[in-house]
Design an enzyme around this catalytic site. Structure first.
Site, PDB file in Angstrom:
ATOM      1  N   ASP A  31     -18.247  27.458  12.574  1.00  0.00           N
ATOM      2  CA  ASP A  31     -16.422  28.171  12.775  1.00  0.00           C
ATOM      3  C   ASP A  31     -16.017  28.611  11.647  1.00  0.00           C
ATOM      4  O   ASP A  31     -16.550  27.852  10.821  1.00  0.00           O
ATOM      5  CB  ASP A  31     -16.048  27.102  13.645  1.00  0.00           C
ATOM      6  CG  ASP A  31     -16.151  27.234  14.925  1.00  0.00           C
ATOM      7  OD1 ASP A  31     -16.368  28.846  15.846  1.00  0.00           O
ATOM      8  OD2 ASP A  31     -15.290  26.555  15.911  1.00  0.00           O
ATOM      9  N   LYS A  58     -12.933  33.174  12.778  1.00  0.00           N
ATOM     10  CA  LYS A  58     -12.563  34.220  13.105  1.00  0.00           C
ATOM     11  C   LYS A  58     -11.231  34.532  11.991  1.00  0.00           C
ATOM     12  O   LYS A  58     -10.188  35.301  12.121  1.00  0.00           O
ATOM     13  CB  LYS A  58     -12.002  34.689  14.743  1.00  0.00           C
ATOM     14  CG  LYS A  58     -12.655  34.595  15.977  1.00  0.00           C
ATOM     15  CD  LYS A  58     -12.231  34.119  16.830  1.00  0.00           C
ATOM     16  CE  LYS A  58     -13.482  34.369  18.165  1.00  0.00           C
ATOM     17  NZ  LYS A  58     -13.296  33.385  18.603  1.00  0.00           N
ATOM     18  N   MET A 180      -3.033  23.547  16.907  1.00  0.00           N
ATOM     19  CA  MET A 180      -2.972  24.557  16.542  1.00  0.00           C
ATOM     20  C   MET A 180      -0.944  25.241  17.095  1.00  0.00           C
ATOM     21  O   MET A 180      -0.697  25.284  18.166  1.00  0.00           O
ATOM     22  CB  MET A 180      -3.573  25.652  17.728  1.00  0.00           C
ATOM     23  CG  MET A 180      -4.878  25.856  17.214  1.00  0.00           C
ATOM     24  SD  MET A 180      -6.086  26.397  18.645  1.00  0.00           S
ATOM     25  CE  MET A 180      -6.471  25.345  19.634  1.00  0.00           C
TER      26      MET A 180
END
Ligand code: SAH
Length: 249
Positions: A31, A58, A180
Site C-alpha cells: 500500500d 492509491k 481517516m
C-alpha cells in the site's frame, strides 16, 4: 498469500515474520502508506531472487488501482505458484479492507496467512508517551473511522458520520482513536459532542507520525471543532480523544 502488517513506518517496528516475508516472497504488493525504508528491506541479505514489487497504493497523480485490480494481481501471481506478500500499513485487519481481500482469496481457494502489525494508534501513543487506557481515566479503547464507504459518499447528503454510528451516550471513560478523520473537523466534533463527549476533553491530532514531518497538535474536542483540517498538517492524520491522553513530552 500473506496479508501482512508493515507497522507505522519505522522498520524497527516490523515483526520478524514480516521481515522474513519481505526477504523471501516472490511478489510484494505494498500500500502507499508502507514506508520506503520498510520496502528497502526486501533487498536484504536473506533474499535469493529479486522480488517483483508492484505498488498498489492509491497515491495522487498516479492511475488509481481499484480494489478489484488488487485482487486480480494477488490471484494472478498466487495462481502462478508465486508467494505473494500483500503488505499493508499498520495492522492488516484495522481499516485495511482486509475483508474484501480475504473473501477474494477464499473464493479462489488460495491459501493465505495473516501477519499482524503495529497499528497507527499504538505507534502514535508510544511516540507521544501517552497511555491509551488509564486505571483512573479510560477503561475502554475505541477505534473508529470518520470515513464513509465509497457507496455512501454521494447518497446521504454528504454528511460526515461516524462508522459505526453511536447508539446512545458515548462512554466517558473511553479513549477514542479516529482513523481517516476526513477534513470536516467541525462536523466531526459536533457529532462527538452530540454523543456526549464534553467539549473540554483532551484531543490530539498527529500528522505523519513516525516520519521526519511528524506534527502534533494538542487541543480539546471543542478546539478541534474550530479548526481547519489544514491546521494539523498533511495526511495521514489520526485523532485521539479522551481523558487518558496526557501532555506527554
Ligand atoms: N491498517 C492501518 C490503518 C490504515 S487506514 C493501521 O493499522 O494503522 C489509514 C489511516 O491510518 C490514516 O488515514 C490515518 O488515520 C492512520 N495512519 C496511518 N499511518 C499514519 C501515520 N504515520 N500518522 C498518522 N496517522 C496514520
Amino acid at each position: 498469500v500473506y496479508l501482512a502488517g508493515a507497522g507505522p513506518g519505522d522498520p524497527e517496528l516490523l515483526t520478524l515474520r514480516a521481515l522474513r516475508l519481505l526477504e523471501s516472497c516472490d511478489v510484494i504488493l505494498p500500500d502507499d502508506l508502507v514506508s520506503d525504508e520498510v520496502l528497502a528491506l526486501a533487498d536484504g541479505p536473506g533474499r535469493v531472487r529479486p522480488a517483483i514489487v508492484v505498488p498498489v497504493g492509491k497515491r495522487c497523480g498516479q492511475p488509481r488501482i481499484t480494489q478489484a485490480g488488487i485482487h486480480e494481481l494477488m490471484l494472478l501471481h498466487a495462481g502462478a505458484g508465486r508467494s505473494v506478500l500483500r503488505l499493508k500499513s499498520g495492522d492488516p485487519l484495522v481499516f485495511g479492507r482486509a475483508s474484501e481481500e480475504i473473501a477474494a482469496l477464499t473464493e479462489a481457494g488460495i491459501r493465505f496467512e495473516i501477519v499482524p502489525g503495529i497499528t497507527a494508534a499504538f505507534a502514535v501513543a508510544a511516540a507521544l508517551k501517552t497511555p491509551l487506557t488509564d486505571r483512573g481515566a479510560a477503561s475502554k479503547l475505541i477505534f473508529a473511522t470518520a470515513h464513509h464507504a465509497a457507496a455512501k459518499e454521494g447518497a446521504g447528503g454528504g454528511g460526515l458520520e461516524l462508522t459505526p454510528k453511536w447508539e446512545g451516550a458515548f462512554p466517558r471513560d473511553a479513549t477514542l482513536v479516529v482513523y481517516m478523520p476526513g477534513r470536516r473537523f467541525g462536523m466531526l466534533a459536533e457529532e462527538l459532542r452530540a454523543a456526549g463527549i464534553a467539549g473540554e476533553t483532551p484531543c490530539v491530532a498527529v500528522s505523519k507520525a513516525s516520519t521526519r514531518e511528524e506534527r502534533v497538535t494538542r487541543t480539546t474536542l471543542a478546539g478541534l471543532g474550530g479548526m481547519e483540517a489544514e491546521a494539523v498538517g498533511e495526511a495521514p492524520v489520526i485523532l485521539m480523544i479522551g481523558w487518558a491522553i496526557r501532555a506527554g513530552s
